[in-house]
Design a protein around this motif. Structure first.
Motif, PDB file in Angstrom:
ATOM      1  N   THR A   1      33.181  49.679  49.469  1.00  0.00           N
ATOM      2  CA  THR A   1      34.551  49.082  50.358  1.00  0.00           C
ATOM      3  C   THR A   1      34.557  47.654  49.404  1.00  0.00           C
ATOM      4  O   THR A   1      35.818  46.986  49.445  1.00  0.00           O
ATOM      5  CB  THR A   1      33.751  48.756  51.325  1.00  0.00           C
ATOM      6  N   ASN A   2      33.305  46.469  49.502  1.00  0.00           N
ATOM      7  CA  ASN A   2      33.734  45.785  48.773  1.00  0.00           C
ATOM      8  C   ASN A   2      34.345  44.977  47.442  1.00  0.00           C
ATOM      9  O   ASN A   2      35.438  44.705  47.479  1.00  0.00           O
ATOM     10  CB  ASN A   2      32.431  44.690  48.506  1.00  0.00           C
ATOM     11  N   ILE A   3      33.649  46.553  46.783  1.00  0.00           N
ATOM     12  CA  ILE A   3      34.553  45.887  45.269  1.00  0.00           C
ATOM     13  C   ILE A   3      36.577  46.499  45.368  1.00  0.00           C
ATOM     14  O   ILE A   3      36.903  45.774  44.937  1.00  0.00           O
ATOM     15  CB  ILE A   3      34.328  47.031  43.904  1.00  0.00           C
TER      16      ILE A   3
ATOM     17  N   ARG B   1      38.239  46.332  47.961  1.00  0.00           N
ATOM     18  CA  ARG B   1      39.017  44.986  49.227  1.00  0.00           C
ATOM     19  C   ARG B   1      38.628  43.917  48.473  1.00  0.00           C
ATOM     20  O   ARG B   1      39.615  42.972  48.466  1.00  0.00           O
ATOM     21  CB  ARG B   1      38.119  44.907  50.316  1.00  0.00           C
ATOM     22  N   ASP B   2      38.002  43.471  47.451  1.00  0.00           N
ATOM     23  CA  ASP B   2      37.902  42.345  46.160  1.00  0.00           C
ATOM     24  C   ASP B   2      38.536  42.250  45.113  1.00  0.00           C
ATOM     25  O   ASP B   2      38.682  42.116  44.167  1.00  0.00           O
ATOM     26  CB  ASP B   2      36.543  41.534  46.165  1.00  0.00           C
ATOM     27  N   TYR B   3      39.790  43.372  45.030  1.00  0.00           N
ATOM     28  CA  TYR B   3      40.402  44.049  43.628  1.00  0.00           C
ATOM     29  C   TYR B   3      41.222  42.397  43.018  1.00  0.00           C
ATOM     30  O   TYR B   3      40.525  41.972  41.811  1.00  0.00           O
ATOM     31  CB  TYR B   3      41.717  44.400  43.848  1.00  0.00           C
TER      32      TYR B   3
ATOM     33  N   GLU C   1      40.389  39.143  44.143  1.00  0.00           N
ATOM     34  CA  GLU C   1      39.671  38.567  43.431  1.00  0.00           C
ATOM     35  C   GLU C   1      38.099  38.203  42.712  1.00  0.00           C
ATOM     36  O   GLU C   1      38.237  37.229  41.364  1.00  0.00           O
ATOM     37  CB  GLU C   1      38.453  38.381  44.893  1.00  0.00           C
ATOM     38  N   ASP C   2      38.411  39.265  42.756  1.00  0.00           N
ATOM     39  CA  ASP C   2      37.063  39.536  41.187  1.00  0.00           C
ATOM     40  C   ASP C   2      38.193  39.969  39.571  1.00  0.00           C
ATOM     41  O   ASP C   2      37.806  38.549  39.197  1.00  0.00           O
ATOM     42  CB  ASP C   2      36.561  40.812  41.108  1.00  0.00           C
ATOM     43  N   ILE C   3      39.306  40.343  39.767  1.00  0.00           N
ATOM     44  CA  ILE C   3      40.709  40.587  38.464  1.00  0.00           C
ATOM     45  C   ILE C   3      40.421  39.057  38.529  1.00  0.00           C
ATOM     46  O   ILE C   3      40.794  38.397  37.411  1.00  0.00           O
ATOM     47  CB  ILE C   3      41.278  41.345  38.489  1.00  0.00           C
TER      48      ILE C   3
HETATM   49 MN    MN Z   1      32.470  41.473  46.248  1.00  0.00          MN
END
Ligand code: MN
Ligand code: PS7
Ligand code: MN
Ligand code: MN
Ligand code: MN
Ligand code: MN
Length: 347
Positions: free
Chosen positions: A189-191, A193-195, A197-199
């Motif tokens: 879920t975190n990964i 949702r964080d599309y 922010e992370d990219i």
């Molecule tokens: Mn994250």
């Protein structure tokens, strides 16, 4: 007394709780409610792993510099005075690792059974993080493996701590598969949702074998002209994450201690609520999709007052809301509906 002086007078344990409140967006509240003995162990477990994650996440340090620091990190738990310099993307993270000797001091005061569990999980997580600093997440089994290292192991460690505290049954000592899936549900879920922010930080945790079926370059999804394939890919990963919900509900139904139920269930319900908010929602690719403060308060309230019954009710509600949104032409639609129906049948 001036503020500075008050700070200097904190015991190491008080300092740890202060750092817990500063570094965790959501865990500080549920940890603080636990019974004292369990609470200290889980507070330290959190800070130890947050320290390790600070090293993993620091994109300003070269990988070959990080690797030996990560492999030696778990040994540091048994070395009074152990600290780490040069890591942390914000002041709280820097503060944590630079003053890690305070965490070590409190760690060493915990019971031996807690120390052994925390040390074992930290060593295995550090090895797993090191493995993935040197490779990408390509296949679905690799996605599960990365999530096992950074979250499934947390679940396995927490279950062992619950058992060691005497508050929960023997079953939790060996429930590795179920504990792993509790972690995977939160981490996926975190990964998802964080599309964005992370990219934007040059990090990709979406498994390539999935996104490459929808686009040539994961960055394309930021551009609204790729909206349809972006949503198909998003819904595909949400469907994958939903596959863990049934096992998570079974795990939680075995818990006895009310405070432990709150600690486990609040993050799990927030996760299915977040998946519902993200489902078929293009805002995931342009900003942050979050559960609103007011809705979070209602969730916490329902679980605190109704425990596992409240948890089932909220899983049902979010699964049901998601089901109303499934577009018939979505490539994952059948599978999504299957998972959502299995959840609702249990509730
Ligand atoms: Mn994250
Ligand atoms: C020890 C409570 C309850 C059986 C720091 C809780 C980061 C989602 O992206 O902070 O860094 O901002 O939003 C937590 C299972 C782990 C899995 C993992 C340890 C549930 C280092 C949580 C927290 C198992 C690796 C935090 C996995 O999200 O992440 C304790 C049962 C830390 C749990 C990380 C992620 C946790 C995470 P970000 P967040
Ligand atoms: Mn992180
Ligand atoms: Mn990380
Ligand atoms: Mn036992
Ligand atoms: Mn985050």
């Amino acid at each position: 007394k001036p503020k500075e002086q008050l700070k200097d007078n904190l015991t190491n344990k008080e300092w740890c709780y202060e750092l817990l409140n500063k570094t965790s967006r959501s865990f500080a509240f549920v940890i603080n409610e636990l019974e004292v003995n369990l609470k200290d162990a889980i507070c330290i477990f959190y800070l130890v792993l947050r320290g390790l994650d600070t090293i993993e996440d620091d994109t300003t340090v070269e990988i070959k510099t990080k690797l030996p620091v990560m492999t030696q990190f778990s040994e540091g738990l048994y070395q009074p005075g152990f600290k780490v310099f040069g890591y942390g993307m914000n002041n709280d993270e820097k503060n944590l690792v630079q003053n890690f000797d305070k965490v070590v001091d409190v760690f060493l005061s915990l019971g031996d059974s807690y120390c052994t569990i925390i040390h074992d999980i930290t060593r295995r997580m550090a090895n797993g993080m090191s493995e993935f600093l040197q490779k990408q997440v390509v296949t679905l089994p690799e996605w599960d493996l990365y999530c096992h290292y950074v979250a499934g192991l947390v679940g396995i460690g927490l279950s062992r701590i619950f058992h060691a505290s005497g508050l929960e049954s023997e079953w939790f000592a060996t429930a590795d598969e179920e504990s792993n899936q509790m972690g995977l549900f939160l981490q996926k879920t975190n990964i998802i949702r964080d599309y964005l922010e992370d990219i934007n930080e040059n990090r990709i945790f979406w498994p390539r074998d999935v996104w490459s079926r929808y686009t040539l370059n994961l960055e394309n999804f930021k551009d609204p002209k790729y909206q349809i394939s972006a949503l198909h890919c998003l819904n595909d990963l949400i469907t994958n994450a939903l596959s863990h919900a049934v096992v998570a509900l079974d795990y939680m139904s075995r818990l006895k201690n009310d405070k432990v139920i709150n600690f486990c269930a609040i993050p799990q319900v927030m996760a299915i609520g977040t998946l519902n908010a993200c489902y078929n929602n293009y805002n995931v690719f342009t900003g942050v999709v979050k559960i609103r403060k007011g809705q979070r308060a209602l969730i916490v309230d329902a679980i605190q007052n109704k425990g596992i019954t409240g948890t089932y009710e909220l899983f049902f509600k979010f699964a049901n809301e998601m089901q109303q949104k499934v577009p018939l032409n979505d490539p994952s639609a059948n599978k999504t509906i299957q998972h959502l129906e299995s959840i609702q049948k249990l509730c």
